[in-house]
Design a protein around this motif. Structure first.
Motif, PDB file in Angstrom:
ATOM      1  N   ALA A  11       0.803  -1.227   0.000  1.00 33.31           N
ATOM      2  CA  ALA A  11       0.000   0.000   0.000  1.00 33.31           C
ATOM      3  C   ALA A  11       0.830   1.267   0.000  1.00 33.31           C
ATOM      4  CB  ALA A  11      -0.929  -0.005   1.221  1.00 33.31           C
ATOM      5  N   GLY A  12       2.128   1.178   0.109  1.00 36.45           N
ATOM      6  CA  GLY A  12       2.908   2.402   0.126  1.00 36.45           C
ATOM      7  C   GLY A  12       4.292   2.155   0.668  1.00 36.45           C
ATOM      8  N   TYR A  39      -5.672  -2.155   1.900  1.00 30.64           N
ATOM      9  CA  TYR A  39      -6.241  -1.477   3.057  1.00 30.64           C
ATOM     10  C   TYR A  39      -7.720  -1.818   3.224  1.00 30.64           C
ATOM     11  CZ  TYR A  39      -8.115   2.305   5.899  1.00 30.64           C
ATOM     12  OH  TYR A  39      -8.775   3.021   6.857  1.00 30.64           O
ATOM     13  N   THR A 257       3.891   5.618   8.044  1.00 33.65           N
ATOM     14  CA  THR A 257       3.639   5.088   6.710  1.00 33.65           C
ATOM     15  C   THR A 257       3.594   6.234   5.696  1.00 33.65           C
ATOM     16  OG1 THR A 257       1.226   5.190   6.919  1.00 33.65           O
ATOM     17  CG2 THR A 257       2.309   3.177   7.654  1.00 33.65           C
ATOM     18  N   SER A 259       2.313   7.012   1.701  1.00 33.33           N
ATOM     19  CA  SER A 259       1.540   6.526   0.567  1.00 33.33           C
ATOM     20  C   SER A 259       1.278   7.679  -0.380  1.00 33.33           C
ATOM     21  CB  SER A 259       0.212   5.922   1.052  1.00 33.33           C
ATOM     22  OG  SER A 259      -0.595   5.551  -0.036  1.00 33.33           O
TER      23      SER A 259
END
Length: 270
Positions: A11-12, A39, A257, A259
């Protein structure tokens, strides 16, 4: 601020910030639990790795096809992890064994956070039809589930303060703001009053600062502010979406995180 050990996931990206003065040659230590996969999807699964990216392994032996695992949170002693499993609050050892389900099947729950004494877990739970979301707490044996927030709306992503006297959480009315409430459901306070999104609060180990994602500086950035909501600073200064901060136990590092979409990942650092 300087970034370290970024690792690409589905996802990132994943990175570190030095929360205090940068020390040449230093490196983060400990273990990080995080969500890997789409996600919010059925295939989302919790993995664990060392802070340097080594010893990557899944937490449980559930298959990726039906895992639906999310929001890992290390216990105060670092021996257990609370997380959401099929929309219920679960706890297991750091090797994925001795799994316990704490919330009933009828409750749509997530985002667990431990009390400093390890006896309670606060979490969010949706009402029927997801028309509201409220902060609750439950004992580690699954008893005494208590609802803490009562104002209509969406109250989620709780974080227990190290002193144990407050639960910090995100609340959505006109926009997302950071609030606190006492574990006995009294003294609700709004810490941020920004006309932007303030999201994913995480209290520092010494209880003096709160890390969060904020749009105050333009993009979605990892920021820190004093525990009273004042003196917010932008740490990441990056055009991507930087979010879901997690403190290292000594308060010197933040894992987060990154993204380039609006899909966050959950992370917990011990």
């Amino acid at each position: 601020m300087r970034q370290f050990s970024r690792r690409i996931f589905f996802a990132g990206s994943f990175g570190f910030l030095m929360g205090n003065a940068y020390a040449e040659g230093s490196a983060p230590t400990g273990q990080i639990a995080f969500v890997r996969g789409e996600y919010g999807g059925e295939r989302a699964k919790i993995w664990i790795m060392d802070a340097d990216g080594r010893n990557l392994r899944p937490l449980t032996n559930t298959t990726e096809e039906n895992a639906r695992e999310d929001r890992p949170a290390w216990s105060p002693d670092g021996q257990q992890i609370a997380f959401s499993l099929q929309r219920r609050i679960a706890v297991c050892g750091d090797q994925g064994k001795q799994l316990k389900i704490l919330t009933p099947e009828t409750m749509d729950a997530g985002d667990p956070t431990w009390s400093p004494d390890g006896e309670w877990i606060a979490f969010q739970a949706w009402t029927s039809g997801r028309k509201e979301c409220h902060i609750h707490k439950v004992r580690l044996d699954g008893t005494e589930i208590k609802k803490l927030t009562h104002l209509k709306g969406y109250h989620w992503m709780p974080c227990w303060s190290p002193a144990g006297n407050e639960i910090i959480y995100e609340s959505l009315s006109k926009n997302r703001e950071i609030f606190t409430i006492r574990p006995d459901a009294t003294n609700v306070r709004n810490l941020t009053r920004n006309a932007v999104t303030d999201h994913a609060p995480a209290c520092s180990p010494d209880g003096r600062q709160i890390a969060l994602m904020s749009g105050k500086f333009g993009d979605a950035e990892v920021c820190v502010m004093n525990v009273n909501g004042y003196d917010m600073k932008d740490l990441t200064q990056h055009p991507g979406r930087d979010s879901e901060p997690a403190w290292s136990p000594d308060g010197s590092w933040l894992a987060f995180t990154r993204s380039h979409s609006n899909r966050p990942m959950a992370v917990s650092y011990t």
